[in-house]
Scaffold this active site. Structure first.
Site, PDB file in Angstrom:
ATOM      1  N   HIS A 158       0.831  -1.225   0.000  1.00  0.00           N
ATOM      2  CA  HIS A 158       0.000   0.000   0.000  1.00  0.00           C
ATOM      3  C   HIS A 158       0.860   1.267   0.000  1.00  0.00           C
ATOM      4  O   HIS A 158       0.432   2.306   0.478  1.00  0.00           O
ATOM      5  CB  HIS A 158      -0.949   0.035   1.205  1.00  0.00           C
ATOM      6  CG  HIS A 158      -1.670  -1.261   1.438  1.00  0.00           C
ATOM      7  ND1 HIS A 158      -2.907  -1.540   0.891  1.00  0.00           N
ATOM      8  CD2 HIS A 158      -1.304  -2.370   2.138  1.00  0.00           C
ATOM      9  CE1 HIS A 158      -3.275  -2.759   1.262  1.00  0.00           C
ATOM     10  NE2 HIS A 158      -2.317  -3.295   2.005  1.00  0.00           N
ATOM     11  N   SER A 279      15.355  21.185 -16.598  1.00  0.00           N
ATOM     12  CA  SER A 279      14.175  21.981 -16.945  1.00  0.00           C
ATOM     13  C   SER A 279      14.626  23.205 -17.724  1.00  0.00           C
ATOM     14  O   SER A 279      15.680  23.774 -17.433  1.00  0.00           O
ATOM     15  CB  SER A 279      13.457  22.409 -15.666  1.00  0.00           C
ATOM     16  OG  SER A 279      12.686  23.568 -15.898  1.00  0.00           O
ATOM     17  N   LYS A 285      16.466  21.873 -11.574  1.00  0.00           N
ATOM     18  CA  LYS A 285      15.794  20.588 -11.753  1.00  0.00           C
ATOM     19  C   LYS A 285      16.700  19.494 -12.293  1.00  0.00           C
ATOM     20  O   LYS A 285      17.605  19.722 -13.081  1.00  0.00           O
ATOM     21  CB  LYS A 285      14.587  20.741 -12.701  1.00  0.00           C
ATOM     22  CG  LYS A 285      13.396  21.423 -12.105  1.00  0.00           C
ATOM     23  CD  LYS A 285      12.872  20.810 -10.819  1.00  0.00           C
ATOM     24  CE  LYS A 285      12.187  19.478 -10.998  1.00  0.00           C
ATOM     25  NZ  LYS A 285      10.935  19.569 -11.737  1.00  0.00           N
ATOM     26  N   GLU A 292       9.949   8.209 -16.835  1.00  0.00           N
ATOM     27  CA  GLU A 292       8.572   8.655 -17.089  1.00  0.00           C
ATOM     28  C   GLU A 292       8.119   8.268 -18.496  1.00  0.00           C
ATOM     29  O   GLU A 292       6.966   7.874 -18.708  1.00  0.00           O
ATOM     30  CB  GLU A 292       8.471  10.168 -16.905  1.00  0.00           C
ATOM     31  CG  GLU A 292       8.664  10.592 -15.461  1.00  0.00           C
ATOM     32  CD  GLU A 292       8.858  12.097 -15.331  1.00  0.00           C
ATOM     33  OE1 GLU A 292       8.104  12.701 -14.590  1.00  0.00           O
ATOM     34  OE2 GLU A 292       9.755  12.663 -15.981  1.00  0.00           O
TER      35      GLU A 292
END
Ligand code: ARG
Length: 451
Positions: A158, A279, A285, A292
């Site tokens: 979980h 970024s 970043k 992803e």
């Protein structure tokens, strides 16, 4: 060929160029040229065996087909707008090169059995190529798992910290899921390994062709059982896309964890500069775009699978032109799966794990509670009683309180509470467990499955 098309005979007016453009599959199926050439050579041998073509023409046919393939690869030969698909292109080339001999080639054959056979050959090869990428990925996982066999991390259920495990153990869980995808790829290769050639349009022919001849030439294990099924069946394509979709799904779950691990919230790992992105606006970043994209591309694999199934589900037997759309799904699923596996292998090697952070996370909070309950069980207390008593103990446990000993149900559990996460991991040394010795055994097993 009236109107320049292979089906022109019964028409007086030639086809509208706009219709030809709309119906053409050349943009997609030129990829099948090597297969179409091989299948055409094999069919020529079937015709020779049936006494419908003289053996002396085989060499000229082979040469013309080789010239076509070379010319296409070198960019000197290309289809023309009248070629509806790769099959009409090849037949026109043979006819223009060899006259009547070329015109004989399509006897007893239809583009329906031809395209199915071409695609089966293509799928067989694609399964083998994907399997090679999958094996490299499995080896990469085994290598990283071996290196991290003793790195302690929290195991989750979980997404709540559950029990301490080793990082190697956790990575191997992904590895064994992906190892099962080898079985699916091999299954896809088996279902594709049947020649459809000789099925004709849907019902064979009157020409006495022996489908075994071409099947042997092409290295197929067998031939079709039923000619209508042979031209209507795309199950082998669905099998291959399913294998790709499940590979995509497995990679996506691993990609998601790489995203989590490299977040500041987890802080379990960082990615090397080479496999990190930045970024355009926020100078600080450091993003895990590859993970992803692997996660995102699984959407495409799943949509290719559902796309093909939806394409198939409503069409009556046997061939329908809808089937022309199958190749887009197959090609895109296969084209996506290989690079995603390769990128994941590189990404895993680019991960720099932070052992102190993962150990601290596995030591923060009573992740020893299950061990305590099991210690009570080993001391003769029924599990449910042990679970309840340990639960109560955990509820009032204060990690900052200085206590000399912890006693539950009359049993001193201090050693279990204080022994540390690494010992907890090593105590779970049963088969398939997270201890170092069990992990090294699993590494060995995974390498075997990648072999
Ligand atoms: N280009 C078609 C396909 O890819 C094969 C042609 C069969 N066409 C036909 N009208 N029977 O499926």
């Amino acid at each position: 060929m009236s109107g320049g098309v292979v089906w022109g005979g019964r028409f007086v007016g030639g086809p509208d160029p706009a219709m030809m453009e709309f119906t053409s599959s050349l943009g997609v199926d030129m990829r099948l040229l090597p297969q179409d050439v091989a299948v055409t050579k094999a069919h020529a041998r079937t015709l020779v065996k049936a006494g419908l073509l003289e053996a002396m023409h085989l060499e000229a046919i082979d040469d013309a087909l080789d010239e076509l393939l070379d010319g296409w690869r070198e960019g000197t030969i290309a289809p023309s707008p009248q070629d509806e698909d790769v099959h009409s292109f090849v037949e026109r080339w043979l006819t223009e090169s060899l006259g009547d001999v070329g015109k004989s080639i399509h006897a007893g054959r239809s583009r329906n059995d031809l395209v199915a056979t071409d695609l089966r050959l293509w799928c067989k090869q694609a399964s083998a190529e994907l399997d090679a990428s999958l094996c490299s990925l499995l080896s990469a996982i085994a290598d990283v798992a071996e290196e991290q066999a003793g790195t302690v991390v929290p195991g989750y259920t979980h997404l709540q910290r559950a029990q301490p495990v080793s990082l190697g153990f956790h990575l191997l869980a992904h590895g064994f899921a992906l190892a099962r995808d080898r079985i699916r790829l091999q299954h896809a290769a088996v279902t594709a390994d049947v020649s459809s050639l000789g099925a004709g349009a849907l019902a064979g022919s009157t020409l006495g062709l022996d489908p075994e001849v071409a099947a042997k030439e092409l290295g197929f294990k067998g031939t079709f059982d039923n000619a209508t099924d042979a031209v209507a069946d795309r199950d082998f394509a669905a099998d291959l896309i399913y294998a790709c979709a499940l590979i995509g799904t497995h990679l996506s779950r691993l990609g998601e964890e790489v995203v989590l691990w490299t977040s500041s919230e987890f802080g379990f790992a960082s990615l090397s500069d080479e496999w990190s992105t930045g970024s355009s606006m926020m100078p600080q970043k450091r993003n895990p775009d590859v993970a992803e994209l692997i996660r995102g591309r699984a959407a495409g694999s799943i949509s290719d699978l559902t796309g093909l199934l939806i394409l198939l589900k409503g069409i009556p037997l046997a061939y329908n032109r809808d089937l022309q759309e199958d190749k887009g799904y197959v090609f895109s699923a296969v084209d996506r799966a290989g690079p995603c596996m390769d990128a994941m292998a590189s990404l895993l090697k680019a991960l720099r794990f932070k052992d102190e952070v993962t150990l601290a996370a596995a030591s923060d909070g009573p992740l020893w509670a299950t061990d305590v309950a099991e210690y009570l069980v080993r001391s003769g207390i029924p599990f449910r009683t042990a679970h309840e008593a340990t639960g109560k103990f955990v509820g009032s446990y204060d990690p900052d309180a200085v206590s000399l000993e912890y006693v539950i149900e009359g049993v001193d559990v201090t050693a279990i509470v204080e022994r540390g996460a690494a010992t907890s991991v090593d105590e779970r040394s049963g088969p398939g467990g997270p201890s170092k010795s069990a992990v090294l055994e699993q590494v060995r097993m995974l390498r075997e499955r990648a072999g």
